[in-house]
Write an enzyme that holds these catalytic residues in place. Structure first.
Site, PDB file in Angstrom:
ATOM      1  N   LYS A  68      -4.791  11.425  14.182  1.00  0.00           N
ATOM      2  CA  LYS A  68      -5.089  12.905  14.037  1.00  0.00           C
ATOM      3  C   LYS A  68      -6.441  13.073  14.815  1.00  0.00           C
ATOM      4  CE  LYS A  68      -3.324  12.400   9.242  1.00  0.00           C
ATOM      5  NZ  LYS A  68      -3.837  12.395   7.990  1.00  0.00           N
ATOM      6  N   CYS A 102       0.787  -9.689  10.341  1.00  0.00           N
ATOM      7  CA  CYS A 102       1.712  -8.562  10.020  1.00  0.00           C
ATOM      8  C   CYS A 102       3.124  -8.606   9.902  1.00  0.00           C
ATOM      9  CB  CYS A 102       1.470  -7.474  11.453  1.00  0.00           C
ATOM     10  SG  CYS A 102       0.000  -7.608  12.018  1.00  0.00           S
ATOM     11  N   GLU A 114       0.245  -1.295  16.645  1.00  0.00           N
ATOM     12  CA  GLU A 114       1.002  -2.053  15.949  1.00  0.00           C
ATOM     13  C   GLU A 114       0.300  -2.108  14.554  1.00  0.00           C
ATOM     14  OE1 GLU A 114       1.904  -5.052  13.741  1.00  0.00           O
ATOM     15  OE2 GLU A 114       0.994  -6.212  15.181  1.00  0.00           O
ATOM     16  N   ILE A 154      -7.265  11.925  17.727  1.00  0.00           N
ATOM     17  CA  ILE A 154      -6.704  12.152  19.220  1.00  0.00           C
ATOM     18  C   ILE A 154      -6.243  13.510  19.323  1.00  0.00           C
ATOM     19  CG2 ILE A 154      -5.483  11.515  20.947  1.00  0.00           C
ATOM     20  CD1 ILE A 154      -6.268   8.388  19.767  1.00  0.00           C
TER      21      ILE A 154
END
Length: 575
Positions: A309, A361, A327, A311
């Site tokens: 957001k 992850c 990731e 950026i």
């Protein structure tokens, strides 16, 4: 007549003159080099009385005795000792003892780091690729040789990994990322146009991004930290690196290894910073800069979305559209078909869920078991999970160590309570002890609600929630898996029925970026299973593949005509 001869006089006069600046000449070569063939780094086993076990124990003892280490910032090619209050990186297995301390990198230092990186960009991108590759190939050999014990020990003490998890991460995978990265860059650069019109030569040039790349790295894999800076650097980019506060020391070691391998000192700027307002200020300074060219990120989905957001809100400020590579989280699944090998599937679930305390992850957190296998499956699973020992990483017999922090410890146990409140039954575990380290017992929960909190929310800890489905509703269960969460990182199916495997693979096509058949949901190997997921799990640019390197390049198409026309009419214009 002078006694000084004319040649001697000329030498004296030349010596008195100030030296002339050397002309900048771009290096060139008259050869196309071929990199050595790369192979995955073999894992050492650290068996009793082995040399590697003795070396690692010695490294652990040395680091513990010398800690805490003061980690500086690294800006402008030199260590910067910052003032102010220092943040502690504790040892998660013994949180009263610090592995390292570091001060807060300020917005002003961040601006200085950006300018130093940009000043280094031209020289770095003009260095021939074979020379850049040689740096990373040497770094890989340093990781797998000279520094193997030390970087594994740092990962164990600072990030709470047991010896096996540290070995496959900080030693083998980090070396793999550097070696395969060089090879994959070579393959990328070799992709050239196949067609050339008569008298024309077409070619593609793979330029780095115009500006600097911002790398934000996680705590859970030393290798990922190395790859997040290594992949952009290999393609000629310069970087500003903000490491995780809970992996600051191992990240610092990675940088030291790269510098020893010959990396020019200004290619990577290193800015340690605690979480909170300090990090927000640092990030804002980075993302407001006109020459911000790319983000390489691994971390939480929430943080990644916030960065995206920011950026987007700053896009009018930038020289180019930044590349965003990330990731993030996962809520990974295991689907057991009635035809599955029960014991193999149960052991796969155990390893997938509880290796490194579920802090991968890719860790398994959702388990779907058919009614016909319920009794046998949970008997095996619970019996095996209750054999897991949890303890200090310096005691090699433990399969599990601590979670990373007090915050993580509290979050994991709070989700156990949420599961109970939603009607879930704790089959084993569900308790912790944080008196010395952040230890949580491996926890298996059975739920009757497939949308209960521990089936939907990412926990990032040793909690596995299982749901029993009717055998006749296999396809419906596949659809349930696909729709339960916003994540799509990893998943696996255990089945000895090929038709069912094919059906599940099709129905779950978009639910995982890495899909495993009769294997656990974790353990992607560089060069074998490129890693990454889509949806809420990231941009799926596949770490460990050629595709990732293309994201940090701008391609220039070059057409050279050897004998251009000297008249303007086309043949069709002639009468």
């Amino acid at each position: 007549m002078s006694s000084v001869t004319r040649p001697a006089a000329r030498r004296i006069a030349a010596a008195a003159r100030p030296p002339r600046a050397l002309a900048t000449v771009a290096p060139s070569t008259n050869a196309t080099y071929k990199l050595p063939v790369v192979r995955n780094e073999p894992n050492l086993h650290y068996t009793v009385n082995s040399a590697e076990r003795a070396a690692l124990k010695e490294a652990l003892a040395e680091l513990e005795a010398a800690a805490p280490f003061e980690v500086p910032a690294f800006v402008g090619g030199k260590e910067v000792q910052l003032g102010g209050e220092r943040t502690v990186q504790p040892m998660p297995h013994n949180h009263q003892k610090a592995l390292a301390t570091f001060a807060t990198s300020t917005p002003e230092l961040t601006s200085e780091a950006i300018e130093h990186a940009l000043a280094a960009q031209k020289e770095w991108e003009q260095m021939p690729f074979n020379d850049r590759a040689a740096i990373f190939l040497r770094a890989a050999d340093l990781v797998s040789g000279k520094y193997r014990a030390k970087i594994c020990a740092a990962t164990m003490l600072g990030q709470g990994k047991n010896v096996w998890q540290a070995e496959i991460d900080a030693a083998a995978e980090l070396a793999d990322f550097f070696r395969f990265g060089a090879s994959q860059c070579e393959q990328l650069y070799a992709q050239q146009p196949t067609e050339n019109s008569p008298g024309v030569w077409n070619r593609s040039e793979y330029r780095p991004l115009e500006g600097f790349v911002f790398a934000v790295t996680p705590f859970n894999f030393t290798a990922i930290s190395g790859n997040l800076v290594g992949a952009p650097a290999l393609t000629g980019n310069v970087l500003v690196w903000k490491p995780s506060p809970t992996a600051t020391y191992s990240s610092w070691l990675v940088l030291q290894i790269l510098l020893e391998a010959g990396l020019p000192k200004n290619v990577i700027q290193f800015l340690p910073c605690p979480n909170g307002e300090a990090t927000i200020s640092l990030v804002d300074r980075v993302l407001e800069h006109r020459m911000f060219a790319g983000l390489h990120f691994t971390g939480s989905t929430h943080v990644f979305r916030q960065l995206w957001k920011k950026i987007g809100n700053n896009v009018d400020k930038y020289l180019s559209y930044p590349r965003i590579v990330g990731e993030t989280g996962g809520k990974n699944f295991q689907l057991v078909h009635p035809s599955a090998d029960v014991r193999a599937a149960a052991i796969g679930a155990l390893r997938g869920a509880f290796e490194y305390q579920g802090q991968k992850c890719s860790a398994l957190s959702r388990l779907y078991v058919p009614k016909s296998l319920e009794e046998e499956f949970f008997k095996v699973l619970v019996e095996e999970v209750e054999k897991i020992s949890v303890g200090s990483v310096t005691e090699f017999e433990h399969f599990m160590g601590p979670v990373i922090s007090q915050q993580s410890y509290d979050k994991v146990l709070s989700y156990v309570e949420k599961a109970k409140a939603a009607g879930g039954k704790v089959l084993t575990g569900g308790v912790g002890d944080n008196s010395k380290g952040f230890f949580v017992k491996p926890t298996v929960i059975k739920t009757q609600d497939p949308l209960s909190p521990t089936m939907v929310d990412e926990i990032f800890g040793p909690v596995l929630t299982a749901y029993v489905y009717d055998d006749a509703k296999f396809e419906e269960t596949c659809k349930l898996i696909d729709e339960t969460t916003t994540y799509a990182l990893t998943g696996c199916i255990w089945s000895n029925d090929r038709a069912a495997t094919v059906k599940a693979s099709a129905l779950l096509r978009h639910s995982a970026g890495n899909f495993y058949i009769n294997d656990k949901s974790t353990g992607a190997v560089v060069g074998q299973q490129p890693f990454g997921g889509a949806r809420g799990s990231g941009t799926n640019d596949k770490a460990g593949s050629l595709n990732l390197f293309a994201r940090f390049c701008q391609i220039r198409s070059i057409k050279e005509t050897f004998c251009p026309p000297t008249e303007f009419p086309y043949p069709s214009n002639l009468v």
